[in-house]
Write an enzyme that holds these catalytic residues in place. Structure first.
Site, PDB file in Angstrom:
ATOM      1  N   ASN A  13      10.418 -27.674  42.809  1.00 28.49           N
ATOM      2  CA  ASN A  13      10.445 -26.166  42.055  1.00 28.49           C
ATOM      3  C   ASN A  13      10.791 -24.616  43.711  1.00 28.49           C
ATOM      4  O   ASN A  13      10.534 -25.496  44.430  1.00 28.49           O
ATOM      5  CB  ASN A  13       8.860 -25.537  41.948  1.00 28.49           C
ATOM      6  CG  ASN A  13       8.666 -24.656  41.251  1.00 28.49           C
ATOM      7  OD1 ASN A  13       9.385 -23.733  41.337  1.00 28.49           O
ATOM      8  ND2 ASN A  13       7.278 -24.465  41.300  1.00 28.49           N
ATOM      9  N   ARG A  96      12.426 -26.948  38.459  1.00 23.10           N
ATOM     10  CA  ARG A  96      11.854 -25.354  36.965  1.00 23.10           C
ATOM     11  C   ARG A  96      12.173 -24.070  36.891  1.00 23.10           C
ATOM     12  O   ARG A  96      12.514 -23.749  38.705  1.00 23.10           O
ATOM     13  CB  ARG A  96      10.369 -24.679  38.428  1.00 23.10           C
ATOM     14  CG  ARG A  96       9.690 -24.478  37.476  1.00 23.10           C
ATOM     15  CD  ARG A  96       8.156 -24.229  37.698  1.00 23.10           C
ATOM     16  NE  ARG A  96       7.719 -23.024  37.324  1.00 23.10           N
ATOM     17  CZ  ARG A  96       6.909 -22.039  37.302  1.00 23.10           C
ATOM     18  NH1 ARG A  96       6.225 -22.342  39.238  1.00 23.10           N
ATOM     19  NH2 ARG A  96       5.657 -21.478  37.273  1.00 23.10           N
ATOM     20  N   HIS A 185       4.485 -19.579  32.185  1.00 23.54           N
ATOM     21  CA  HIS A 185       3.499 -21.125  32.423  1.00 23.54           C
ATOM     22  C   HIS A 185       3.648 -22.339  30.734  1.00 23.54           C
ATOM     23  O   HIS A 185       2.841 -22.832  30.958  1.00 23.54           O
ATOM     24  CB  HIS A 185       2.042 -21.098  31.919  1.00 23.54           C
ATOM     25  CG  HIS A 185       1.295 -19.448  33.264  1.00 23.54           C
ATOM     26  ND1 HIS A 185       0.641 -19.110  32.917  1.00 23.54           N
ATOM     27  CD2 HIS A 185       1.480 -19.719  34.690  1.00 23.54           C
ATOM     28  CE1 HIS A 185       0.201 -18.303  34.346  1.00 23.54           C
ATOM     29  NE2 HIS A 185       1.253 -19.053  35.336  1.00 23.54           N
ATOM     30  N   ARG A 246      -2.269  -9.614  40.108  1.00 21.32           N
ATOM     31  CA  ARG A 246      -1.832  -8.704  38.852  1.00 21.32           C
ATOM     32  C   ARG A 246      -2.753  -7.704  37.777  1.00 21.32           C
ATOM     33  O   ARG A 246      -4.251  -8.950  37.672  1.00 21.32           O
ATOM     34  CB  ARG A 246      -0.931  -9.310  37.694  1.00 21.32           C
ATOM     35  CG  ARG A 246      -0.125 -10.177  38.787  1.00 21.32           C
ATOM     36  CD  ARG A 246       0.894 -11.585  37.966  1.00 21.32           C
ATOM     37  NE  ARG A 246       1.849 -12.050  38.814  1.00 21.32           N
ATOM     38  CZ  ARG A 246       1.885 -13.456  38.460  1.00 21.32           C
ATOM     39  NH1 ARG A 246       1.803 -13.203  37.194  1.00 21.32           N
ATOM     40  NH2 ARG A 246       1.977 -13.849  39.099  1.00 21.32           N
ATOM     41  N   GLU A 389       3.113 -29.834  35.533  1.00 20.86           N
ATOM     42  CA  GLU A 389       3.716 -29.211  35.644  1.00 20.86           C
ATOM     43  C   GLU A 389       4.803 -30.341  35.340  1.00 20.86           C
ATOM     44  O   GLU A 389       6.033 -30.162  35.034  1.00 20.86           O
ATOM     45  CB  GLU A 389       3.860 -28.075  35.801  1.00 20.86           C
ATOM     46  CG  GLU A 389       3.097 -26.884  35.059  1.00 20.86           C
ATOM     47  CD  GLU A 389       3.358 -26.033  36.086  1.00 20.86           C
ATOM     48  OE1 GLU A 389       2.142 -25.876  36.852  1.00 20.86           O
ATOM     49  OE2 GLU A 389       3.327 -24.877  35.431  1.00 20.86           O
TER      50      GLU A 389
END
Ligand code: ADP
Length: 404
Positions: A13, A96, A185, A246, A389
């Protein structure tokens, strides 16, 4: 040893200044080694762990991603601390990728055409796709004969219904500029929804599941028959829930209003809404839920508001998706907050009694473990499932490489 039934896969990643890696033996899905290279292009830091624990955690020169990758391979094949004897044992590399946009509907073997597609999507994923390409290219240099696969965060959401996928603005923006909802996600939502069906002993095709990925970045998905029907993130990961830094969904005219009032450039407003808003802005303490919960317990009013905003947004999306799906078989909590925040799970579920949700408070008293927390008489089964993941990426990578 490379082989069909004994494939070892390196999952990577790549961030702008970081590289997370895991080496997985697909035979038993065990993690042989994992770690993180940080501050690439700055002062450099690397850690490397095996089943025995942390082997090293040290500052080391990492001028670029290529050097970082080489050091990862060196560590994995090191005579003393390595877990494989040569890099030939790595059967494939799984990358990823955050934004697969309108081009990719599934994971893909890396080819020139696939790389060009990821490059084309840099406008939609300006922060992530260029660095992912750096990672792909650096690995091609270090492991030129090893196949690489890309797994996108967005592909699980490509099945979203049209009424969820598009914004209610003139079609030209979707048709000409690809303005639509892509979500994020996806690999996590896919993993936990599949795992949930497995734990229920049922075919995902017959289940409606609401998956709540609650971490620094958070999103909730409505998964119908094993496919994503709707998800809370949109064109970018800014839409949806209130998150660590956020703001989540707000009235879009807030942007033009702030611009008109302050003259702040739009790019800076977006930056403010992405990095300086959410729990951090409201609490004025931190974007980390643990700090906020602690401050709230000490009587801090703004921390209390931040926490209530988070709870409200989780409840709203679950409620909305329950209404959209018409009937819910199961709910899953995952990621940092979802897996660890006992109180949040309890408060959210207590509010969902109207749709038949009952949790067992004792079973809910756990962190970071796979556990069913359904209470007696509940019409909806509720699970905590730590996300994985990396395993999902490794599984896709294996399937694609085995089919070659
Ligand atoms: P990322 O999106 O960066 O992968 P994570 O999934 O690691 O984020 O989630 C980070 C969030 O999880 C933080 O807000 C953190 O406070 C929260 N978290 C981690 N451990 C706990 C815990 N024990 N109790 C409550 N929240 C926790």
């Amino acid at each position: 040893m490379k082989g069909k039934n004994n494939m070892i896969i390196l999952v990577v990643n790549t961030g702008s200044s970081s590289l997370k890696y895991q080496l997985i033996n697909m035979d038993d899905e065990s993690v042989l080694a994992k770690g993180l290279c940080e501050r690439i292009g700055e002062d450099g830091h690397m850690n490397y762990k095996t089943e025995a624990g942390t082997v090293f955690d040290k500052d080391i020169a990492l001028p670029d991603h290529g050097v970082a990758m080489q050091l990862v391979i060196d560590a994995l094949t090191d005579k003393e601390h390595g877990v494989i004897s040569s890099m030939d044992e790595i059967g494939a590399v799984g990358h990823r990728i955050v934004q697969g946009g309108y081009i990719f509907d599934k994971s893909e073997l890396i080819t020139d055409e696939v790389e060009a597609g990821i490059e084309e999507l840099c406008t939609l994923g300006p922060l992530h796709n260029p660095t992912a390409l750096l990672g792909i290219r650096a690995f091609k240099k270090v492991l030129p004969n090893t196949p690489g696969v890309v797994v996108f965060d967005t592909t699980f959401h490509r099945t979203m219904a049209d009424e969820c996928k598009y914004y209610a603005i003139p079609w030209v923006y979707a048709e000409k500029y690809h303005v639509q909802r892509y979500g994020a996600h996806g690999t996590s939502h896919r993993y936990v929804s599949e795992r949930c069906a497995e734990l229920m002993g049922q075919d995902p095709a017959g289940l409606n599941i609401i998956t709540c990925h609650l971490g620094n970045g958070s999103s909730i998905s409505a998964v119908k028959g094993g496919k994503c029907y709707d998800t809370s993130m949109g064109l970018t990961p800014l839409e949806g829930l209130v998150m660590g830094t956020r703001c989540g969904s707000i009235d879009p005219t807030v942007v033009s209003f702030i611009y008109e009032q302050t003259g702040m450039p739009v790019k800076e407003i977006t930056d403010m809404m992405t990095k300086k808003s959410g729990l951090l802005a409201v609490s004025e303490i931190s974007g980390d839920c643990r700090d906020i919960t602690k401050a709230e317990a000490e009587g801090n009013k703004k921390a209390h508001i931040a926490r209530e905003m988070l709870l409200r947004s989780v409840k709203r999306f679950i409620g909305a998706y329950a209404a959209e799906l018409g009937h819910v078989d199961a709910m899953v909590f995952t990621a940092g907050i979802g897996e660890n925040d006992i109180e949040l799970r309890e408060k959210v579920c207590d509010n969902l009694g109207f749709m038949g949700v009952v949790i067992d408070k004792e079973k809910n008293n756990c962190r970071g473990k796979e556990v069913e927390i359904t209470g007696e008489g509940s019409k909806v089964r509720v699970f905590v499932i730590p996300t994985n993941e990396e395993l999902m990426i490794a599984k896709d990578t294996q399937a694609i490489v085995e089919a070659l």
